[in-house]
Design a protein around this motif. Structure first.
Motif, short mmCIF file in Angstrom:
data_model
loop_
_atom_site.label_atom_id
_atom_site.label_comp_id
_atom_site.label_asym_id
_atom_site.label_seq_id
_atom_site.Cartn_x
_atom_site.Cartn_y
_atom_site.Cartn_z
N GLY A 160 110.96 -18.45 49.53
CA GLY A 160 110.88 -17.84 48.21
C GLY A 160 109.74 -16.86 48.11
O GLY A 160 109.89 -15.76 47.57
N ARG A 161 108.59 -17.21 48.66
CA ARG A 161 107.44 -16.32 48.63
C ARG A 161 107.70 -15.06 49.47
O ARG A 161 107.27 -13.96 49.12
N ALA A 162 108.42 -15.24 50.58
CA ALA A 162 108.72 -14.09 51.45
C ALA A 162 109.64 -13.10 50.73
O ALA A 162 109.41 -11.89 50.76
N VAL A 163 110.68 -13.62 50.08
CA VAL A 163 111.60 -12.75 49.32
C VAL A 163 110.85 -12.08 48.18
O VAL A 163 111.04 -10.89 47.90
N ALA A 164 110.00 -12.84 47.49
CA ALA A 164 109.23 -12.29 46.37
C ALA A 164 108.29 -11.18 46.84
O ALA A 164 108.06 -10.20 46.13
N PHE A 165 107.76 -11.33 48.06
CA PHE A 165 106.85 -10.33 48.60
C PHE A 165 107.54 -8.98 48.72
O PHE A 165 106.96 -7.94 48.41
N ILE A 166 108.80 -8.98 49.17
CA ILE A 166 109.56 -7.73 49.27
C ILE A 166 109.83 -7.16 47.88
O ILE A 166 109.65 -5.97 47.64
N SER A 167 110.24 -8.01 46.96
CA SER A 167 110.52 -7.56 45.59
C SER A 167 109.26 -7.06 44.90
O SER A 167 109.34 -6.26 43.96
N MET A 168 108.10 -7.54 45.36
CA MET A 168 106.84 -7.12 44.76
C MET A 168 106.66 -5.61 44.83
O MET A 168 106.06 -4.99 43.95
N GLY A 169 107.21 -5.00 45.90
CA GLY A 169 107.11 -3.55 46.02
C GLY A 169 107.75 -2.84 44.85
O GLY A 169 107.21 -1.84 44.35
N LEU A 170 108.89 -3.34 44.40
CA LEU A 170 109.57 -2.73 43.25
C LEU A 170 108.74 -2.92 41.98
O LEU A 170 108.62 -1.99 41.17
N SER A 171 108.18 -4.11 41.81
CA SER A 171 107.38 -4.37 40.61
C SER A 171 106.12 -3.51 40.58
O SER A 171 105.74 -2.97 39.54
N ILE A 172 105.46 -3.39 41.74
CA ILE A 172 104.25 -2.56 41.80
C ILE A 172 104.58 -1.10 41.52
O ILE A 172 103.77 -0.36 40.96
N ALA A 173 105.80 -0.69 41.88
CA ALA A 173 106.22 0.69 41.62
C ALA A 173 106.19 1.01 40.13
O ALA A 173 105.87 2.13 39.72
N THR A 174 106.50 0.02 39.29
CA THR A 174 106.51 0.26 37.84
C THR A 174 105.10 0.47 37.30
O THR A 174 104.92 1.07 36.24
N VAL A 175 104.08 -0.02 38.04
CA VAL A 175 102.70 0.12 37.60
C VAL A 175 102.03 1.35 38.20
O VAL A 175 101.28 2.05 37.52
N ILE A 176 102.34 1.64 39.47
CA ILE A 176 101.65 2.73 40.17
C ILE A 176 102.58 3.88 40.51
O ILE A 176 102.32 5.04 40.18
N GLY A 177 103.69 3.57 41.18
CA GLY A 177 104.58 4.62 41.68
C GLY A 177 105.20 5.47 40.60
O GLY A 177 105.21 6.71 40.68
N VAL A 178 105.75 4.82 39.58
CA VAL A 178 106.43 5.55 38.51
C VAL A 178 105.45 6.45 37.74
O VAL A 178 105.74 7.64 37.53
N PRO A 179 104.28 5.94 37.29
CA PRO A 179 103.35 6.84 36.61
C PRO A 179 102.89 8.01 37.48
O PRO A 179 102.76 9.14 37.00
N ALA A 180 102.66 7.75 38.78
CA ALA A 180 102.21 8.82 39.68
C ALA A 180 103.30 9.88 39.85
O ALA A 180 103.03 11.09 39.78
N ALA A 181 104.54 9.42 40.07
CA ALA A 181 105.65 10.37 40.22
C ALA A 181 105.91 11.12 38.92
O ALA A 181 106.22 12.31 38.92
N GLN A 182 105.77 10.40 37.80
CA GLN A 182 105.96 11.03 36.49
C GLN A 182 104.92 12.13 36.26
O GLN A 182 105.25 13.24 35.80
N ALA A 183 103.68 11.83 36.59
CA ALA A 183 102.61 12.82 36.42
C ALA A 183 102.83 14.03 37.32
O ALA A 183 102.64 15.18 36.89
N LEU A 184 103.26 13.79 38.55
CA LEU A 184 103.53 14.88 39.48
C LEU A 184 104.69 15.74 38.97
O LEU A 184 104.62 16.98 39.02
N GLY A 185 105.74 15.08 38.48
CA GLY A 185 106.90 15.81 37.96
C GLY A 185 106.56 16.63 36.73
O GLY A 185 107.05 17.75 36.57
#
Length: 430
Positions: A160-185
């Protein structure tokens, strides 16, 4: 002359040694540290996928202006991506069972990178729709294969922790990736946001190429075997719990900007903070959900569904207040995402040899929940109710999922009991 010949031979030998690819280890040969690094590499791909999935919502006005179309029409860009996910997840996983998992992950991330690269150079609206559809095709299959690979490399008690670790990338994207891409766009043009995602895809491909071991413990399958998952009632019931239970979260998320500005009176300039709180809640919820799945899978699902119903009901009342509403919205993200690892592990357990397709269908189900939740929330608002009302519709969906959980749990327990009886050794009386 012999000395010259010796130097030439040595030169060629050293050059070929540099160019020769070092053999990749098997998954059973890697250390715990190497396993963690590989999981980070796979999670980076999930980070790119999460960024491209959610950043489109903030780019619609710029896309509409650039192509001289309405924002409603521009919104089809999001639909095209979601359609790619729904179509690609079962189709790709069913047809690629014979491809080694390491190679398949590289192919999927290459297709993802190509789709986002095409989005950068889309000269008209129709080409952009095709590009977004292509970018969405590998979404579910990537999460399926990456999640199963992580679980296969991990100790049984830590799946369960291993699967959650992969999904964590998507969750972190909502905090860091999306705002960064939005600002760049916003600064350089909407297409640069997709360019950033394409770069993330290229980095992921390089990381997987050099780090990913051969997944020798993951047996190849054929389309007939994978499609066998569709014959299992437990697979369909688990997908139903995800589609229905997860839909309530999107009934709220889709209209959160209007809810917090119209109902709570929050200044529109603070919406970024609302979304960030939700993202932080999602990251924490994914971590919590992995441990919940390892602790008690079946009752972990029930607990998440109960808490989703509770926090959505609470949000109906707290959405009138800016601070309480934002905090409560973070809890919606927390308990909503806590459900995902448990559903993924359960599908792995009930799908038999068709784990890849079953795990991919989980992401199709979650995208259907996205569409259904948004549609139901829209109908509630169109009927004349307030922007807070979709939260109660989400509560009803979570309660419906709990009703599905009951017979699903007892049917599974009966199936396991029958299986245990059939495998018990028989003793003959004297």
């Amino acid at each position: 002359m012999p000395l010259l010949h010796y130097l030439v031979v040595q030169k060629r030998s050293s050059t070929s040694g540099l160019l020769r690819r070092r053999p990749r280890p098997r998954q059973t040969e890697i250390s715990e540290k190497r396993r963690l690094i590989v999981m980070i590499a796979m999670s980076l791909g999930a980070f790119g996928i999460g960024t491209t999935e959610f950043v489109s919502m903030g780019l619609l006005s710029m896309i509409a202006e650039d192509f001289q179309i309405t924002e409603d029409t521009a919104g089809v860009v999001i639909t095209a991506y979601a359609l790619g996910v729904v179509v690609g997840a079962p189709l790709i996983t069913a047809l690629t069972g014979m491809i080694p998992r390491r190679r398949l992950l590289l192919i999927l991330m290459a297709a993802f990178t190509i789709g986002n690269g095409l989005s950068v150079f889309a000269g008209d609206y129709e080409v952009l729709l095709v590009a977004r559809f292509i970018a969405g095709l590998p979404h579910g299959a990537y999460f399926s294969v990456a999640g199963l690979s992580a679980a296969s490399m991990a100790p049984v008690a830590q799946r369960g922790r291993a699967v959650a670790f992969i999904s964590m990338g998507l969750s972190i994207a909502t905090v860091i990736g999306v705002p960064a891409a939005q600002a760049l766009g916003s600064a350089l043009g909407w297409y640069t946001a997709y360019g950033l995602v394409a770069v993330i895809g290229l980095i992921t491909i390089a990381a997987l190429w050099f780090l990913m071991p051969h997944m020798t413990q993951m047996r190849p399958t054929n389309p007939r075997t994978e499609l066998g998952a569709l014959k299992r009632s437990q697979v369909w019931l688990t997908l139903a719990m995800g589609t229905v239970g997860f839909g309530g979260m999107f009934a709220v998320y889709t209209y959160i900007s209007w809810t917090m500005t119209e109902q709570a009176g929050l200044d529109p300039s603070w919406i970024w903070l609302v979304l960030m709180v939700y993202g932080i809640g999602s990251v924490a919820g994914t971590w919590f959900g992995g441990r919940l799945a390892d602790r008690n899978l079946e009752f972990g699902i029930l607990f998440s569904l109960i808490m989703i119903a509770a926090v959505l009901t609470s949000f109906y009342f707290t959405s009138m207040h800016p601070v309480l509403g934002v905090v409560n919205f973070g809890l919606v993200g927390f308990f909503g995402t806590s459900l995902v690892p448990s559903l993924q592990i359960r599908l792995m357990d009930v799908a038999g040899d068709a784990q890849t397709l079953a795990a991919a269908l989980n992401h199709s189900a979650l995208n259907l929940a996205n569409a259904a939740g948004a549609a139901i929330g829209g109908m509630v608002i169109s009927a004349g109710f307030s922007y807070s009302a979709p939260a109660l519709a989400g509560t009803a969906l979570a309660l419906a999922a709990i009703l599905v959980w009951g017979p699903t749990f007892f049917l599974r327990r009966r199936q396991l009991a029958r299986r245990a009886e059939s495998t018990e050794p028989t003793t003959e009386s004297a």
